[in-house]
Scaffold this motif. Sequence first.
Motif, PDB file in Angstrom:
ATOM      1  N   GLN A 161       0.802  -1.223   0.000  1.00 31.63           N
ATOM      2  CA  GLN A 161       0.000   0.000   0.000  1.00 31.63           C
ATOM      3  C   GLN A 161       0.835   1.273   0.000  1.00 31.63           C
ATOM      4  O   GLN A 161       0.404   2.304  -0.522  1.00 31.63           O
ATOM      5  CB  GLN A 161      -0.963   0.003   1.187  1.00 31.63           C
ATOM      6  CG  GLN A 161      -2.162  -0.893   0.991  1.00 31.63           C
ATOM      7  CD  GLN A 161      -2.904  -0.582  -0.307  1.00 31.63           C
ATOM      8  OE1 GLN A 161      -3.370   0.539  -0.520  1.00 31.63           O
ATOM      9  NE2 GLN A 161      -2.996  -1.565  -1.186  1.00 31.63           N
ATOM     10  N   HIS A 162       2.027   1.234   0.594  1.00 29.32           N
ATOM     11  CA  HIS A 162       2.836   2.450   0.711  1.00 29.32           C
ATOM     12  C   HIS A 162       4.178   2.354   0.008  1.00 29.32           C
ATOM     13  O   HIS A 162       4.805   3.379  -0.264  1.00 29.32           O
ATOM     14  CB  HIS A 162       3.047   2.794   2.190  1.00 29.32           C
ATOM     15  CG  HIS A 162       1.757   2.944   2.949  1.00 29.32           C
ATOM     16  ND1 HIS A 162       0.879   3.971   2.705  1.00 29.32           N
ATOM     17  CD2 HIS A 162       1.199   2.180   3.918  1.00 29.32           C
ATOM     18  CE1 HIS A 162      -0.173   3.843   3.505  1.00 29.32           C
ATOM     19  NE2 HIS A 162      -0.008   2.767   4.246  1.00 29.32           N
ATOM     20  N   ALA A 163       4.619   1.150  -0.278  1.00 30.10           N
ATOM     21  CA  ALA A 163       5.852   0.924  -1.029  1.00 30.10           C
ATOM     22  C   ALA A 163       5.650  -0.359  -1.821  1.00 30.10           C
ATOM     23  O   ALA A 163       4.887  -1.235  -1.412  1.00 30.10           O
ATOM     24  CB  ALA A 163       7.052   0.793  -0.093  1.00 30.10           C
ATOM     25  N   CYS A 212       5.586  -3.963  -3.095  1.00 28.61           N
ATOM     26  CA  CYS A 212       5.784  -5.220  -2.384  1.00 28.61           C
ATOM     27  C   CYS A 212       6.827  -6.036  -3.126  1.00 28.61           C
ATOM     28  O   CYS A 212       6.614  -6.411  -4.288  1.00 28.61           O
ATOM     29  CB  CYS A 212       4.472  -5.988  -2.297  1.00 28.61           C
ATOM     30  SG  CYS A 212       4.622  -7.625  -1.549  1.00 28.61           S
ATOM     31  N   THR A 236       1.111  -1.060  -6.376  1.00 23.52           N
ATOM     32  CA  THR A 236      -0.298  -0.740  -6.197  1.00 23.52           C
ATOM     33  C   THR A 236      -0.527   0.751  -6.420  1.00 23.52           C
ATOM     34  O   THR A 236       0.418   1.527  -6.618  1.00 23.52           O
ATOM     35  CB  THR A 236      -0.756  -1.106  -4.785  1.00 23.52           C
ATOM     36  OG1 THR A 236      -0.118  -0.205  -3.856  1.00 23.52           O
ATOM     37  CG2 THR A 236      -0.371  -2.541  -4.423  1.00 23.52           C
ATOM     38  N   ARG A 237      -1.790   1.133  -6.357  1.00 26.90           N
ATOM     39  CA  ARG A 237      -2.088   2.564  -6.467  1.00 26.90           C
ATOM     40  C   ARG A 237      -1.335   3.355  -5.393  1.00 26.90           C
ATOM     41  O   ARG A 237      -0.787   4.425  -5.650  1.00 26.90           O
ATOM     42  CB  ARG A 237      -3.592   2.789  -6.324  1.00 26.90           C
ATOM     43  CG  ARG A 237      -4.007   4.263  -6.313  1.00 26.90           C
ATOM     44  CD  ARG A 237      -5.513   4.416  -6.182  1.00 26.90           C
ATOM     45  NE  ARG A 237      -6.194   3.768  -7.295  1.00 26.90           N
ATOM     46  CZ  ARG A 237      -6.337   4.312  -8.499  1.00 26.90           C
ATOM     47  NH1 ARG A 237      -5.842   5.507  -8.743  1.00 26.90           N
ATOM     48  NH2 ARG A 237      -6.987   3.666  -9.438  1.00 26.90           N
ATOM     49  N   GLY A 238      -1.297   2.821  -4.182  1.00 21.26           N
ATOM     50  CA  GLY A 238      -0.657   3.547  -3.093  1.00 21.26           C
ATOM     51  C   GLY A 238       0.849   3.605  -3.193  1.00 21.26           C
ATOM     52  O   GLY A 238       1.481   4.511  -2.638  1.00 21.26           O
ATOM     53  N   SER A 239       1.466   2.662  -3.876  1.00 22.76           N
ATOM     54  CA  SER A 239       2.930   2.645  -3.947  1.00 22.76           C
ATOM     55  C   SER A 239       3.475   3.137  -5.278  1.00 22.76           C
ATOM     56  O   SER A 239       4.684   3.245  -5.458  1.00 22.76           O
ATOM     57  CB  SER A 239       3.448   1.230  -3.685  1.00 22.76           C
ATOM     58  OG  SER A 239       2.931   0.302  -4.618  1.00 22.76           O
ATOM     59  N   ARG A 277       4.582   5.777  -8.069  1.00 18.09           N
ATOM     60  CA  ARG A 277       5.142   7.117  -7.971  1.00 18.09           C
ATOM     61  C   ARG A 277       5.269   7.731  -9.363  1.00 18.09           C
ATOM     62  O   ARG A 277       5.705   7.064 -10.300  1.00 18.09           O
ATOM     63  CB  ARG A 277       6.523   7.080  -7.303  1.00 18.09           C
ATOM     64  CG  ARG A 277       6.493   6.567  -5.862  1.00 18.09           C
ATOM     65  CD  ARG A 277       5.818   7.556  -4.934  1.00 18.09           C
ATOM     66  NE  ARG A 277       5.786   7.076  -3.546  1.00 18.09           N
ATOM     67  CZ  ARG A 277       4.774   6.415  -3.000  1.00 18.09           C
ATOM     68  NH1 ARG A 277       3.694   6.162  -3.732  1.00 18.09           N
ATOM     69  NH2 ARG A 277       4.808   6.020  -1.751  1.00 18.09           N
ATOM     70  N   SER A 279      -3.162  -2.642  -9.773  1.00 16.45           N
ATOM     71  CA  SER A 279      -1.958  -3.382  -9.386  1.00 16.45           C
ATOM     72  C   SER A 279      -1.203  -3.767 -10.645  1.00 16.45           C
ATOM     73  O   SER A 279      -1.792  -3.962 -11.713  1.00 16.45           O
ATOM     74  CB  SER A 279      -2.319  -4.628  -8.577  1.00 16.45           C
ATOM     75  OG  SER A 279      -3.198  -5.472  -9.293  1.00 16.45           O
TER      76      SER A 279
END
Length: 321
Positions: free
Chosen positions: A219-221, A223, A244-247, A249, A304
Amino acid sequence: MTPAEMEPRIVRYGDLMPCKTAFIDAHTPGSDQKENFTIIGGGVSESPDQHVHIAIPHGFNIGAAGQPPKCRNSLHSHRTAEVFFVLSGRWRFFWGRWGTAGEVVLEEGDIINIPTGIFRGFENIGTDYGMIMAILGGDDAGGGVIWAPQVIEDAADHGLVLGENGKLYDSKKGQSLPDGIAPMPVLSEEELKAYPEMTPMEVVGMGVRRYNDMMALGQHAPCKVIGETGIIRDKPGFEVDLITRGSARPEMHEHDRPSVLMPMRGHWRVTWEGGATTLAPGDTMSVPENLPHSAVPSMTGEASLYHIVATDDPAGPTWQG
């Protein structure tokens, strides 16, 4: 690099060219409806009919198998790593000399890193046509496929013979082994002892990871799925990340070797110095080495993307040794 120059390095799902005669079990009932795809690299097909979409060496091969329900891929082994993720459908993976040592069911997005040196097969147990994407270690993918003896014997009963040169000959088409080419030898009982019967705990515990778990971890970086520091700790000659969307950049980055982007969910906008494109699930994009680029979701909703890049580790036997 212009969009026109990049286009040959993008394989759209709808443009994939299947081969229905790729392997020795192409006529064997229960396996005769398979479609095999070679996306990047030469792959391990035994048929001259196999189309290669991107021949540029990457340090690994990318392929796919598409199968209708109840269609299976026969027991075989490889000398290098074989990693699958499920793009669509529901799949049963099984292993062992007779396919009875263990099994696991994978759902969409799940990934399995199958040990080198064991016989494995897989079957679509869903209700519709399914697709699994494959990563094979090495540019030459270990020199081909090693079949369980019964697969070669069954194939001969249905007109297909594999020569010691690794090529298929189809008696239904009037073909026979050329002069000087012997049939591929069947593994002896002594040779079969080198192929272990691994337990479900060994294969599933070390080599299977579930999509929802990877999404939560990423989610933040990104996987790190497979790699020296991955949630599957292995060095098969390549690394696999799930982004993912959250990771994701927007900042540009680059690699010193070609990298591959394979969306699992959602649409992804890939931008590079010179152009941009949008990828959908099932698409495959090869990004050239030393080319600054970025990939971010282009629409709302779940997103993803699997990212693969080669490493300097050898592509031979890995955690199975």
